[in-house]
Design a protein around this motif. Structure first.
Motif, mmCIF file in Angstrom:
data_model
loop_
_atom_site.group_PDB
_atom_site.id
_atom_site.type_symbol
_atom_site.label_atom_id
_atom_site.label_comp_id
_atom_site.label_asym_id
_atom_site.label_seq_id
_atom_site.Cartn_x
_atom_site.Cartn_y
_atom_site.Cartn_z
ATOM 1 N N GLY A 221 0.836 -1.201 0.000
ATOM 2 C CA GLY A 221 0.000 0.000 0.000
ATOM 3 C C GLY A 221 0.867 1.244 0.000
ATOM 4 N N LYS B 74 2.142 1.173 -7.419
ATOM 5 C CA LYS B 74 1.060 1.100 -6.444
ATOM 6 C C LYS B 74 0.840 -0.347 -6.006
ATOM 7 C CE LYS B 74 -3.317 1.233 -7.637
ATOM 8 N NZ LYS B 74 -3.819 -0.150 -7.577
ATOM 9 N N GLY B 75 0.136 -0.472 -4.888
ATOM 10 C CA GLY B 75 -0.273 -1.799 -4.424
ATOM 11 C C GLY B 75 0.759 -2.485 -3.561
ATOM 12 N N TRP B 76 1.820 -2.915 -4.210
ATOM 13 C CA TRP B 76 2.900 -3.584 -3.481
ATOM 14 C C TRP B 76 4.137 -3.604 -4.367
ATOM 15 C CZ3 TRP B 76 4.352 -9.210 -3.807
ATOM 16 C CH2 TRP B 76 3.951 -9.794 -5.025
ATOM 17 N N GLU C 245 -5.547 -4.009 -2.045
ATOM 18 C CA GLU C 245 -4.985 -2.765 -2.581
ATOM 19 C C GLU C 245 -5.426 -2.496 -4.017
ATOM 20 O OE1 GLU C 245 -3.302 -0.398 -1.106
ATOM 21 O OE2 GLU C 245 -3.272 -1.422 0.834
#
Length: 293
Positions: free
Chosen positions: A182, A239-241, A292
Motif C-alpha cells: 500500500g 502502487k499496491g505492493w 490494494e
C-alpha cells in the motif's frame, strides 16, 4: 473469482510458477474462489474464456512485469493487483528507472547504457563495474567486471537478454531491501550472501543466504531507508505492493539499485519475510495485496 496469473515466458518462469502456486494455495485455504492460469505467452485467448473479475498478477520479468499483461487487462476493464501498465513499463526498464529517479534527486551509482548496435561511450567512472540487462530481473544476466578485459564477455551475456545493457559502477557494501504494501514501507531486510552479489543462485537455491529482519541498522537509518524506498516507489507511480533494493556503502550511504513491481512470493522471498516481522502472515499478506486493487 480471482485468476492467479503465473508462468510467463521470461527467464523467471520457474519462480513465477512457484510464487503462483503458493498464492493459489493460500487463497484456496481461505475459501476464496480462485484458479491458476499458466500463461505461456501466446495463450491469453484461453484466459478470456474463463469467468473471473480480478487477477492476481504473479508474473515475473518481461511480459508480466513490464506493462504488457497490465495493458491487456486494462483494455478489458479487469481489476488486477499491483502497478498499472505505464509504471510497470518504467520500472522494468532499469535505464528508464534510473532516469526517473535521477529527476527526483535520488542517489544512484554512475552508469552508462551500452547498445549492442553502437560503439560504447567512454566509461568515466572507475572499476569495478556491474553489467546488467536493462530488461531482466532476479539478477539474471548480471556480471561483475573487475578489469577491462572482462567487459566484452559481460556485455555478451547481458545482450543475450536485451539489446541494451547497463554498465554501472560497482558499489561495495551491504545489500538491503524494503518491501512496500500500500503506502507503507515494511521492515528492512538485510541480505547476506557468500557470492559476489545477491545473484539468482543466492535468491532461489542457496541455503547459505541469510536474511536479517530486524536488520542491523539503527532505527534512524532504517527509517531513512524506508523513506527513500517510498519516494522511489511513488516516483515511478507504482502502487499496491513492490520492493525496492539498495546497497549501503562503507560510509553508510545508501544507493538505489532497482524496483520490483511483482516481487517473488516463494519460501525464499523477501516480501513475506518483511511482512512476517510485523505479524503479517502469508495468508494476510496475500489478501492485503488483493485489497490494494
Amino acid at each position: 473469482m480471482i485468476a492467479v496469473l503465473m508462468g510467463g515466458n521470461s527467464a523467471e518462469r520457474a519462480i513465477s510458477l512457484r510464487s503462483g502456486e503458493a498464492i493459489y494455495q493460500t487463497l484456496s485455504n481461505q475459501n476464496i474462489d480462485c484458479f491458476t492460469f499458466d500463461w505461456y505467452g501466446d495463450n491469453l485467448s484461453e484466459l478470456w474464456k474463463q469467468e473471473f473479475d480480478q487477477v492476481f498478477i504473479i508474473l515475473h520479468g518481461r511480459g508480466g512485469e513490464d506493462g504488457y499483461i497490465q495493458k491487456q487487462l486494462e483494455d478489458r476493464g479487469i481489476c488486477y493487483t499491483g502497478s498499472d501498465s505505464n509504471s510497470s513499463h518504467n520500472s522494468m526498464d532499469k535505464a528508464r528507472t534510473k532516469i526517473i529517479w535521477k529527476q527526483h534527486d535520488l542517489t544512484l551509482a554512475p552508469s552508462i547504457i551500452a547498445n549492442i548496435h553502437r560503439p560504447i561511450n567512454p566509461i568515466s567512472f572507475p572499476l569495478p563495474w556491474v553489467v546488467k540487462p536493462t530488461l531482466e530481473g532476479s539478477s539474471i544476466g548480471i556480471s561483475k567486471v573487475d578489469n577491462q578485459i572482462q567487459l566484452n564477455d559481460a556485455l555478451m551475456l547481458a545482450w543475450q537478454y536485451a539489446p541494451y545493457a547497463l554498465i554501472e559502477q560497482w558499489i561495495k557494501g551491504d545489500e538491503y531491501t524494503v518491501a512496500i504494501l500500500g503506502d507503507k514501507a515494511l521492515p528492512v531486510v538485510k541480505i547476506i550472501t557468500d557470492q559476489n552479489f545477491y545473484d539468482y543462485e543466492s535468491k532461489y537455491h542457496s541455503n547459505k543466504t541469510q536474511y536479517l529482519c530486524p536488520c542491523d541498522l539503527s532505527p534512524t537509518q532504517e527509517k531513512e531507508l524506508q523513506d527513500i524506498a517510498l519516494k522511489a516507489f511513488f516516483a515511478i507511480n507504482a502502487k499496491g505492493w513492490g520492493r525496492v533494493d539498495f546497497i549501503i556503502n562503507q560510509h553508510n550511504k545508501p544507493y538505489l539499485l532497482e524496483i520490483n513491481t511483482v516481487p517473488g512470493m516463494t519460501s525464499h522471498s523477501l516480501v513475506p519475510i518483511a511482512a512476517k516481522a510485523i505479524g503479517i502472515n502469508f495468508n494476510k499478506l496475500v489478501t492485503s495485496i488483493i485489497n490494494e486493487i
